[in-house]
Scaffold this motif. Structure first.
Motif, short mmCIF file in Angstrom:
data_model
loop_
_atom_site.label_atom_id
_atom_site.label_comp_id
_atom_site.label_asym_id
_atom_site.label_seq_id
_atom_site.Cartn_x
_atom_site.Cartn_y
_atom_site.Cartn_z
N GLU A 135 47.90 44.84 44.32
CA GLU A 135 48.48 44.03 45.35
C GLU A 135 48.78 45.05 46.49
N GLY A 136 48.36 44.64 47.69
CA GLY A 136 48.64 45.36 49.02
C GLY A 136 47.31 46.10 49.35
N LEU A 137 46.36 46.07 48.49
CA LEU A 137 45.14 46.95 48.85
C LEU A 137 44.61 46.23 50.06
N ASP A 138 44.22 47.27 51.26
CA ASP A 138 43.45 46.76 52.54
C ASP A 138 42.10 46.05 51.93
N MET A 139 42.07 45.00 52.73
CA MET A 139 40.85 44.15 52.48
C MET A 139 39.83 44.81 52.95
N THR A 165 37.78 38.85 38.80
CA THR A 165 39.11 39.66 39.49
C THR A 165 40.49 39.29 39.26
N VAL A 167 44.44 40.75 39.74
CA VAL A 167 45.41 41.49 40.76
C VAL A 167 46.65 41.68 40.01
N ASP B 31 43.33 37.13 54.88
CA ASP B 31 44.32 37.94 54.72
C ASP B 31 43.85 39.30 54.97
N HIS B 33 45.26 41.84 53.52
CA HIS B 33 45.71 42.90 52.06
C HIS B 33 45.40 42.10 51.10
N ILE B 34 45.13 42.56 49.99
CA ILE B 34 45.08 41.99 48.66
C ILE B 34 46.66 41.49 48.14
N THR B 35 46.76 39.96 47.63
CA THR B 35 48.04 39.63 47.22
C THR B 35 47.80 39.24 45.99
N LEU B 36 48.88 38.85 45.17
CA LEU B 36 48.62 38.25 43.81
C LEU B 36 48.10 36.88 43.73
N HIS B 38 45.65 36.27 45.21
CA HIS B 38 44.00 36.49 44.92
C HIS B 38 43.46 36.69 43.35
N GLY B 39 44.36 36.94 42.67
CA GLY B 39 44.17 37.00 41.24
C GLY B 39 44.74 35.91 40.44
N LEU B 48 38.34 34.45 48.43
CA LEU B 48 37.81 35.67 48.20
C LEU B 48 36.40 35.73 47.60
N VAL B 94 45.16 41.78 31.85
CA VAL B 94 46.13 42.51 32.53
C VAL B 94 47.57 42.12 32.12
N ARG B 258 43.30 30.55 34.05
CA ARG B 258 44.16 30.48 35.14
C ARG B 258 44.24 29.50 36.09
N ARG B 370 49.71 37.74 36.28
CA ARG B 370 49.48 38.50 34.87
C ARG B 370 49.62 37.75 33.79
#
Lengths: 372, 372
Positions: A135-139, A165, A167, B31, B33-36, B38-39, B48, B94, B258, B370
């Motif tokens: 989480e928070g990874l720069d796109m 994928t 997260v 976005d 940044h990656i947020t939760l 996205h998973g 995505l 995960v 999911r 998760r």
């Protein structure tokens, strides 16, 4: 479970089973916790595999040594014996930093899994891509990695056909972890196995040792050593096709990744129950890699490569194999480095330039964690 | 790259390409940044995939919707047209916590990937196991997970044939992440695809919705709600064989993981370009799951299942399919829940018990990260 694969390599199963049982009996897992050494590819990794994984998953296709499993594709309508074989492999990539001189985690993930298929004598058909993102990874970082995966897959001609994928919350991963698995079509008439190795066989490496590990180390530590060391990451499947055309009697192919050449040669010697003697002078190592290793107290023969292979070939086919490797752009520095002997069983001897020799051991501990 | 697979499903490729191009054009990744989310498997995950992954990896086998890719096993000696097909899939796990009522990360990793193969109409042949371990992990926790992987693989009759282990420093992962990939043999004469769905088809679910997600939630939060909710994780490949025997015209099978049933039905409606109408009363949900969801403000139709499937079957085969599912131990509560209509295209309508109806949307955000 074994009934599915009992026709795959019938003549070898007994021997594999005996060897495996002996290894499991020797392997005792004394550690109470996982350490970085368990991921080094060296001794601790082998102990973990032998003491925990092999006994748990006991089946004929899993031997803890091959880069890929080989199985028949039995369809509901096939009788099994005529089913074509496929190779199947998996690798996770946790390299840090994500980008380094000569490559990045995406390129590594594509080439590494292609190479695992190639080492089993298979033509890579397709790859999967499993991403674990923090989480928070720069796109934009993700985009750079994805573009690199795509470019590497296209360059190798092996498509990414399925993916996943996940997260995890900030602080529960480290930017990006990648798993690539792969399926390949096995070349008929080729059996690559340590059990086919005999004294007199010749050991070839396809190029300079240690480049990848050092390149990652340099990127990670921002070391003040002036060098231009670059990762050797490259797909080797076309090189392998050339070797198998030129030297159809090839015994075994392995890519000396984690643990480096030293670990790979030790694995081979133990598996085959033979000795291996290599000449230190004949092993190609770049001058700058050797220099950086001396400064850092590392052995270039224990450092990971990501675009190199070790070939064990019959003496009569050694020159043909060497010539085939050298025609490949990743193999111009290939060299014959030694030969297989009957004794000392399970050991690797390094002949030094001054005429002595010492035992070259498997990597112990992990001086370079997260190298791939 | 496409030349390898151009013979696989020639009649559908044009349509898939048109649909995909339209999806990519609509998908804009805003976005930074990656947020939760996205998973989550819901809307952000789809954006995505459509905006970044599909354009990067463009090839006919990858469509971003199927649970597994299906390709011909072309060997160097085969001409391709006669090559048998295999299915290939990957999934990373995960889940947190690692152990919960009814299962654990190891059981989930085996059953989940078996189910992805089964949903593509393939008989699972083998699995890979890729471990990412956190330094300091208690060896006994690893052993419990490995034993669970082994027991689950043995129970399903699908062996683990290849593996990989990486270790990252303390604080760079969360105990254990697992990737399992799998290869299956495709059943001949079966084409499971959203593009075969037509108005009048019937929608079946194989059992109660929401159990898995709630069980993980309960374990994670140590909630004070008195329940006996247990994960439904189970391998469904033998159930699928029964369905395909009984209802060979089956259009599509999906496991509502999911994002839950709501997300799966929306994916199907969009992919097939049809409407789907389901009756709220007919969807099986355990009383305790419904009660816990009300307390927690969750919708059981948006919660992940790990041992359930959705089948879209021709009306004339619906009863046969339902009966087949009910003979399976994981399918005793199976039910017909609705049908496919021409309109409203791409939407799912939920008919409420009092005679009204509302749009049932895909999961937005991620109330339960998760979960797998």
């Amino acid at each position: 479970m074994n009934s599915r694969i009992e026709n795959s390599l019938p003549s070898q199963l007994d021997r594999i089973d005996r060897v495996r049982t002996a290894r499991e009996a020797r392997a005792i897992l004394r550690d109470k916790h996982i350490t970085l050494s368990h991921g080094s590819g060296g001794k601790a990794t082998h102990t973990l595999i032998d003491a925990m994984f092999l006994p748990a998953f006991r089946n004929a296709a899993l031997d803890g040594f091959s880069d890929a499993a080989v199985l028949p594709l039995r369809t509901p309508s096939s009788n099994g014996t005529s089913a074509p074989s496929f190779a199947f492999t998996t690798d996770s990539y946790v390299v840090s930093p994500l980008f380094f001189n000569g490559g990045d985690i995406g390129k590594l993930a594509v080439n590494g899994t292609i190479n695992d298929l190639a080492m089993s004598g298979a033509r890579p058909l397709c790859l999967s891509l499993g991403l674990i993102l923090e989480e928070g990874l720069d796109m934009e970082i993700l985009r750079r990695v994805i573009d690199s995966v795509a470019a590497s897959a296209a360059a190798a001609g092996v498509p990414i056909v399925t993916g996943d994928t996940k997260v995890v919350p900030r602080g529960k991963a480290d930017l990006i972890f990648i798993n690539t698995s792969g399926v390949g079509a096995v070349r008929e008439g080729i059996t690559l196995s340590a059990h086919t190795i005999v004294p007199g066989d010749v050991v070839i490496v396809s190029g300079d040792m240690g480049d990848h590990g050092l390149a990652v180390m340099m990127a990670r530590e921002a070391l003040e050593i002036e060098t231009d060391i670059s990762s050797d990451t490259a797909p080797l499947h076309t090189m392998v096709e050339g070797i198998l055309d030129a030297a159809p009697g090839t015994r075994l192919l392995k890519d000396p990744t984690r643990g480096g050449l030293a670990t790979t040669l030790n694995e081979i010697a133990r598996r085959a129950g033979v000795g291996i003697a290599v000449s230190e002078e004949s092993i190609p190592v770049k001058r700058e890699v050797r220099g950086a290793c001396e400064i850092l107290g590392l052995d270039p023969l224990q450092i990971a490569n990501e675009g190199k292979l070790v070939a064990i070939v019959p003496a009569g086919e050694a020159n043909a194999a060497l010539a085939a490797i050298r025609t490949h752009e990743a193999g111009t520095n290939a060299a014959i480095i030694g030969e297989v002997s009957r004794e000392p069983e399970g050991l690797v001897l390094l002949r030094t330039p001054i005429g002595g020799s010492r035992v070259l051991d498997m990597l112990v501990g992990d001086p370079l964690p997260r190298i791939c």
